[in-house]
Design a protein around this motif. Structure first.
Motif, PDB file in Angstrom:
ATOM      1  N   GLY A 154       0.809  -1.212   0.000  1.00 56.89           N
ATOM      2  CA  GLY A 154       0.000   0.000   0.000  1.00 56.89           C
ATOM      3  C   GLY A 154       0.839   1.257   0.000  1.00 56.89           C
ATOM      4  N   ASP A 155       2.126   1.138  -0.381  1.00 54.52           N
ATOM      5  CA  ASP A 155       3.085   2.248  -0.389  1.00 54.52           C
ATOM      6  C   ASP A 155       3.403   2.767   1.010  1.00 54.52           C
ATOM      7  OD1 ASP A 155       3.604   2.189  -3.038  1.00 54.52           O
ATOM      8  OD2 ASP A 155       2.554   4.025  -3.574  1.00 54.52           O
ATOM      9  N   TRP A 156       3.093   1.979   2.042  1.00 51.70           N
ATOM     10  CA  TRP A 156       3.505   2.360   3.395  1.00 51.70           C
ATOM     11  C   TRP A 156       4.939   1.905   3.621  1.00 51.70           C
ATOM     12  CZ3 TRP A 156       0.710   5.893   5.458  1.00 51.70           C
ATOM     13  CH2 TRP A 156      -0.662   5.961   5.191  1.00 51.70           C
ATOM     14  N   THR A 157       5.722   2.738   4.273  1.00 50.24           N
ATOM     15  CA  THR A 157       7.136   2.473   4.480  1.00 50.24           C
ATOM     16  C   THR A 157       7.453   2.492   5.971  1.00 50.24           C
ATOM     17  OG1 THR A 157       7.762   4.812   4.359  1.00 50.24           O
ATOM     18  CG2 THR A 157       7.642   3.591   2.280  1.00 50.24           C
ATOM     19  N   LEU A 158       8.709   2.201   6.284  1.00 47.19           N
ATOM     20  CA  LEU A 158       9.138   2.221   7.682  1.00 47.19           C
ATOM     21  C   LEU A 158       8.985   3.604   8.301  1.00 47.19           C
ATOM     22  CD1 LEU A 158      12.376   0.046   7.423  1.00 47.19           C
ATOM     23  CD2 LEU A 158      10.284  -0.573   8.619  1.00 47.19           C
ATOM     24  N   ASP A 159       9.120   4.651   7.501  1.00 47.10           N
ATOM     25  CA  ASP A 159       9.046   6.010   8.029  1.00 47.10           C
ATOM     26  C   ASP A 159       7.618   6.512   8.189  1.00 47.10           C
ATOM     27  OD1 ASP A 159      11.813   6.231   8.125  1.00 47.10           O
ATOM     28  OD2 ASP A 159      11.934   6.858   6.031  1.00 47.10           O
ATOM     29  N   THR A 160       6.653   5.891   7.506  1.00 44.72           N
ATOM     30  CA  THR A 160       5.276   6.402   7.537  1.00 44.72           C
ATOM     31  C   THR A 160       4.290   5.460   8.211  1.00 44.72           C
ATOM     32  OG1 THR A 160       4.866   5.458   5.336  1.00 44.72           O
ATOM     33  CG2 THR A 160       5.648   7.734   5.431  1.00 44.72           C
ATOM     34  N   ALA A 161       4.627   4.175   8.332  1.00 41.19           N
ATOM     35  CA  ALA A 161       3.648   3.201   8.830  1.00 41.19           C
ATOM     36  C   ALA A 161       3.310   3.435  10.294  1.00 41.19           C
ATOM     37  CB  ALA A 161       4.185   1.783   8.630  1.00 41.19           C
ATOM     38  N   ARG A 162       4.297   3.772  11.119  1.00 43.66           N
ATOM     39  CA  ARG A 162       4.030   3.927  12.549  1.00 43.66           C
ATOM     40  C   ARG A 162       3.072   5.079  12.805  1.00 43.66           C
ATOM     41  NH1 ARG A 162       8.515   4.986  17.229  1.00 43.66           N
ATOM     42  NH2 ARG A 162       8.934   6.754  15.859  1.00 43.66           N
ATOM     43  N   GLN A 163       3.266   6.198  12.097  1.00 43.57           N
ATOM     44  CA  GLN A 163       2.368   7.337  12.258  1.00 43.57           C
ATOM     45  C   GLN A 163       0.955   6.990  11.810  1.00 43.57           C
ATOM     46  OE1 GLN A 163       3.597  10.763  10.034  1.00 43.57           O
ATOM     47  NE2 GLN A 163       1.856  12.014  10.652  1.00 43.57           N
ATOM     48  N   LYS A 164       0.838   6.252  10.690  1.00 41.51           N
ATOM     49  CA  LYS A 164      -0.480   5.865  10.194  1.00 41.51           C
ATOM     50  C   LYS A 164      -1.178   4.921  11.163  1.00 41.51           C
ATOM     51  CE  LYS A 164      -3.954   5.231   7.487  1.00 41.51           C
ATOM     52  NZ  LYS A 164      -4.951   6.301   7.320  1.00 41.51           N
ATOM     53  N   LEU A 165      -0.438   3.968  11.711  1.00 40.45           N
ATOM     54  CA  LEU A 165      -1.039   3.021  12.646  1.00 40.45           C
ATOM     55  C   LEU A 165      -1.520   3.731  13.907  1.00 40.45           C
ATOM     56  CD1 LEU A 165      -1.658   0.036  13.128  1.00 40.45           C
ATOM     57  CD2 LEU A 165       0.586  -0.181  14.203  1.00 40.45           C
ATOM     58  N   HIS A 166      -0.767   4.694  14.390  1.00 41.01           N
ATOM     59  CA  HIS A 166      -1.185   5.457  15.570  1.00 41.01           C
ATOM     60  C   HIS A 166      -2.485   6.208  15.284  1.00 41.01           C
ATOM     61  CE1 HIS A 166       3.038   5.582  17.632  1.00 41.01           C
ATOM     62  NE2 HIS A 166       2.689   4.378  17.226  1.00 41.01           N
ATOM     63  N   GLU A 167      -2.572   6.832  14.102  1.00 38.68           N
ATOM     64  CA  GLU A 167      -3.789   7.574  13.750  1.00 38.68           C
ATOM     65  C   GLU A 167      -4.985   6.630  13.624  1.00 38.68           C
ATOM     66  OE1 GLU A 167      -5.805   9.709   9.888  1.00 38.68           O
ATOM     67  OE2 GLU A 167      -4.213   8.247   9.767  1.00 38.68           O
ATOM     68  N   PHE A 168      -4.770   5.476  12.992  1.00 36.93           N
ATOM     69  CA  PHE A 168      -5.861   4.523  12.770  1.00 36.93           C
ATOM     70  C   PHE A 168      -6.425   4.003  14.095  1.00 36.93           C
ATOM     71  CE2 PHE A 168      -7.101   0.036  12.243  1.00 36.93           C
ATOM     72  CZ  PHE A 168      -8.145   0.182  11.343  1.00 36.93           C
ATOM     73  N   LEU A 169      -5.551   3.642  15.013  1.00 39.78           N
ATOM     74  CA  LEU A 169      -6.015   3.102  16.293  1.00 39.78           C
ATOM     75  C   LEU A 169      -6.589   4.190  17.188  1.00 39.78           C
ATOM     76  CD1 LEU A 169      -3.163   0.534  17.065  1.00 39.78           C
ATOM     77  CD2 LEU A 169      -5.408   0.115  16.061  1.00 39.78           C
ATOM     78  N   ALA A 170      -6.079   5.410  17.076  1.00 38.76           N
ATOM     79  CA  ALA A 170      -6.613   6.497  17.903  1.00 38.76           C
ATOM     80  C   ALA A 170      -8.058   6.808  17.526  1.00 38.76           C
ATOM     81  CB  ALA A 170      -5.743   7.740  17.752  1.00 38.76           C
ATOM     82  N   LYS A 171      -8.401   6.715  16.233  1.00 37.88           N
ATOM     83  CA  LYS A 171      -9.783   6.959  15.815  1.00 37.88           C
ATOM     84  C   LYS A 171     -10.738   5.928  16.404  1.00 37.88           C
ATOM     85  CE  LYS A 171      -9.065   9.344  11.413  1.00 37.88           C
ATOM     86  NZ  LYS A 171      -9.284   9.280   9.939  1.00 37.88           N
ATOM     87  N   ARG A 172     -10.242   4.729  16.615  1.00 39.21           N
ATOM     88  CA  ARG A 172     -11.078   3.660  17.178  1.00 39.21           C
ATOM     89  C   ARG A 172     -10.918   3.523  18.685  1.00 39.21           C
ATOM     90  NH1 ARG A 172     -10.158   3.405  12.270  1.00 39.21           N
ATOM     91  NH2 ARG A 172     -11.440   2.305  10.746  1.00 39.21           N
ATOM     92  N   LYS A 173     -10.223   4.499  19.276  1.00 37.19           N
ATOM     93  CA  LYS A 173     -10.041   4.558  20.730  1.00 37.19           C
ATOM     94  C   LYS A 173      -9.434   3.269  21.270  1.00 37.19           C
ATOM     95  CE  LYS A 173     -13.875   7.806  21.272  1.00 37.19           C
ATOM     96  NZ  LYS A 173     -15.176   8.090  21.949  1.00 37.19           N
ATOM     97  N   ILE A 174      -8.410   2.802  20.552  1.00 35.76           N
ATOM     98  CA  ILE A 174      -7.674   1.615  20.977  1.00 35.76           C
ATOM     99  C   ILE A 174      -6.299   2.059  21.466  1.00 35.76           C
ATOM    100  CG2 ILE A 174      -6.680  -0.588  20.250  1.00 35.76           C
ATOM    101  CD1 ILE A 174      -8.860  -0.801  18.165  1.00 35.76           C
ATOM    102  N   ALA A 175      -5.966   1.673  22.679  1.00 37.33           N
ATOM    103  CA  ALA A 175      -4.675   2.057  23.241  1.00 37.33           C
ATOM    104  C   ALA A 175      -3.555   1.321  22.511  1.00 37.33           C
ATOM    105  CB  ALA A 175      -4.635   1.743  24.734  1.00 37.33           C
ATOM    106  N   LEU A 176      -2.535   2.068  22.126  1.00 33.56           N
ATOM    107  CA  LEU A 176      -1.404   1.490  21.405  1.00 33.56           C
ATOM    108  C   LEU A 176      -0.203   1.444  22.341  1.00 33.56           C
ATOM    109  CD1 LEU A 176      -0.084   0.458  18.812  1.00 33.56           C
ATOM    110  CD2 LEU A 176       0.419   2.817  18.209  1.00 33.56           C
ATOM    111  N   GLU A 177       0.181   0.253  22.723  1.00 36.49           N
ATOM    112  CA  GLU A 177       1.323   0.073  23.612  1.00 36.49           C
ATOM    113  C   GLU A 177       2.210  -1.034  23.056  1.00 36.49           C
ATOM    114  OE1 GLU A 177       0.124  -0.673  27.568  1.00 36.49           O
ATOM    115  OE2 GLU A 177      -0.949   1.231  27.821  1.00 36.49           O
TER     116      GLU A 177
END
Length: 624
Positions: A154-177
């Motif tokens: 999906g054109d996600w890279t090491l530099d962009t995937a972590r930020q995207k995953l944080h945004e995705f889980l924050a919208k669903r109110k899932i704690a990321l640890e």
């Protein structure tokens, strides 16, 4: 012997480290730097990171070491895979220090990119790969903004995937640890990052390791982003309307795909028309080509059209420089320079032109028009010129071959996703003349030239007329394309309907919906198709359908035998009975609506009556 008796030797400063360099200056000379476009191991690393960020590929150098502690050798390895161009670059270097090894491997990759004309010279303006190649070849700048994506990442890279995953889980109110672990001695310690969460009843868990905590978290986030992208939970890392992307870290946020088509209300509260309409929309959603493939196809056709325009201009320039043609232009025998143009244009035909192509199809049709009767020597020349121009202008890997069976060219897009264009060649001079006077004879053919068979050219001209007719007539009718796509999918699934060609489907759907006199919903349009066929439209003695693209009245389904017509009529009658008993899902090849609705309500108990053998979407109902 005395010491003076031995020959004198000059002392030479030897490298105690042997052939393994301590610094890149020991092996990289000025000639090497000039060959790499002026890039040095010190200046290239930032440009490489910018290139990887722009092209959305991960740039992770794999490091390893070997040898004893007093003479340790550091090894650096880097592989860049550019799937949208169909290219891969690889380098492996070694040095005494990790910093030097990383600098050398980055310089080796940048040198390969420069030689491939994918980056500019050192000190020049930073440009995209296609812009660099256009400037080098002298071609006009390509203003096409279409971009394909890597369907595996999906054109996600090491530099962009972590930020995207944080945004995705924050919208669903899932704690990321991240659950972090350490292993090994301090000199060889590795860090392990683990993530575990649940989305829509499905668990996502992964763990990865690296030499530091941040790198381990990036690798874990990238793998989970790739899984979420494949499951349709997050969108690709590509900018859309209104989405801004930071050039330093190209990450497109807030572009997640919409949720799957949910029932507008509970299935049990729907009437029959609402159920049929929802079933048709679910079917359309499942057979629509993915957007990335449509982008790749559009980009391929755009490159083909621009290339043929350049090749046509070159042929025109050659004809204009011909002394005989110059004399004819001066005398007025040839009216205008455009009369010398041999390549007239190219157009899509078939399913791609009618926008009824289905998911999974990769081969499409096109027709190339020429002024004179096409010949195989002309095809050979065209294939060479097209291949040469594409390799000079575009970075995507394309292949062009001559197909004698087709009487045209086969063009392949070797980058992902792969696309094939089968291009027939025709000319207006291939049409059979009508009402010829006795003293008028057709233009004789040169027996020394190998012409393309005339029947293949006539068939290509017919496809061209049909594509133009359908484009003009279908756009006036609501849901014409949607109904045609559903019927075409049915012809590929049900053996009885396989005999119908794409032109038969387009003409049948257009005439049936046009004769309704009013706009029809998709489900009513499908039912009207079955009603027309069930009423004996195409059987012997029926009204039939006249081909509007022929000069004389010709049955559009003349290739069907009497038995084929009877079988299709009987199948349409059975389909009408199934629709009457609210079993449209069996015709469309999808699960029951209750089973589809249960996908969105996982807490609802399963009803055993909804789970039957005949509800298998792959099963073909008896009688169709």
């Amino acid at each position: 012997m005395e010491k003076e008796d031995f020959p004198k030797k000059e002392k030479v400063a030897t490298n105690a480290a042997g052939s393994i360099p301590q610094d890149w200056h020991q092996i990289v000379t000025s000639e090497h730097i000039n060959e790499a476009g002026g890039w040095t191991p010190d200046s290239c690393q930032k440009r490489l990171m910018t290139f990887c960020s722009t092209e959305k590929v991960s740039c992770e150098i794999q490091n390893a070491s070997m040898g004893p502690d007093h003479a340790k050798i550091q090894i650096a390895e880097l592989r860049l895979t550019l799937k949208k161009y169909g290219k891969e670059f690889y380098a492996k270097e070694q040095a005494r220090t990790k910093k030097t090894a990383n600098a050398l491997v980055s310089w080796s990759i940048v040198k390969q990119l420069f030689l491939a004309k994918m980056i500019e010279e050192c000190g020049s303006r930073v440009r995209r790969p296609n812009d660099i190649k256009n400037i080098a070849s002298g071609a006009p700048r390509n203003k096409t903004t279409l971009e394909t994506i890597d369907e595996s990442t999906g054109d996600w890279t090491l530099d962009t995937a972590r930020q995207k995953l944080h945004e995705f889980l924050a919208k669903r109110k899932i704690a990321l640890e991240y659950i972090m672990e350490e292993k090994g001695m301090p000199s060889h310690r590795i860090y392990i990052a683990k993530l575990d969460f649940t989305i829509d009843g499905k668990q996502y868990a992964y763990a990865d390791s690296a030499a530091n905590k941040k790198a381990a978290q990036k690798k874990t986030a990238l793998e989970l982003c790739m899984r979420l992208f494949k499951d349709g939970k997050i969108g690709a890392n590509i900018a859309g309307p209104g989405i801004w992307m930071n050039p330093r870290r190209a990450a497109a946020m807030n572009n997640d795909p919409p949720e799957k088509l949910k029932p507008p209300k509970p299935i049990k509260n729907m009437d029959k028309r609402e159920r049929d309409e929802y079933a048709c929309k679910v079917k359309l959603e499942s057979i629509m080509p993915i957007s990335n493939f449509q982008t790749a196809t559009s980009l391929f056709m755009d490159h083909i059209q621009k290339t043929l325009k350049e090749v046509s201009d070159r042929f025109l320039h050659e004809e204009r420089e011909n002394p005989d043609n110059q004399a004819k232009l001066k005398s007025g025998e040839i009216k205008g320079i455009e009369a010398l143009r041999e390549i007239l244009g190219v157009m899509q035909v078939g399913a791609l032109a009618g926008q009824i192509n289905l998911k999974g199809e990769t081969e499409f049709l096109a027709v190339l028009m020429t002024k004179n009767k096409p010949t195989f020597p002309l095809l050979e020349k065209l294939a060479h010129k097209i291949s040469e121009h594409m390799s000079q202008t575009y970075h995507e890997n394309y292949k062009v071959i001559v197909s004698r069976e087709l009487g045209g060219l086969e063009l392949f897009r070797l980058a992902e996703p792969r696309v094939t264009i089968l291009m027939s060649v025709a000319s207006p001079k291939c049409r059979p003349a009508l009402n010829l006077a006795e003293d008028v004879k057709p233009e004789p053919e040169d027996p020394t030239i190998e012409y393309i068979p005339n029947d293949q050219c006539i068939r290509a001209l017919a496809e061209l007329r049909r594509a133009k007719w359908y484009h003009v007539c279908a756009q006036k009718i609501q849901n014409c394309t949607a109904v045609a796509r559903i019927i075409r999918d049915m012809t590929l699934r049900v053996p009885t309907w396989n005999i119908l060609s794409d032109w038969n489907i387009q003409l049948l759907v257009q005439k049936a919906l046009e004769s309704a006199g009013r706009p029809l919903p998709i489900s009513d349009g499908v039912q009207r198709i079955f009603s027309c066929l069930a009423g004996g439209l195409i059987i012997k003695g029926g009204e039939g359908i006249i081909d509007p693209c022929e000069r004389e009245p010709v049955d559009a389904m003349k290739d069907l035998s009497d038995q084929d017509r009877e079988d299709i009529t009987s199948s349409a009658q059975h389909a009408l009975r199934l629709m009457g008993f609210d079993c449209l899902n069996k015709i469309l090849g999808i699960p029951s609506l209750e089973a589809i609705a249960r996908q969105y309500d996982t807490t609802a108990p399963e009803n055993p009556e909804d789970i039957k053998a005949e509800d298998d979407p792959t099963a073909i109902p008896a009688g169709l």
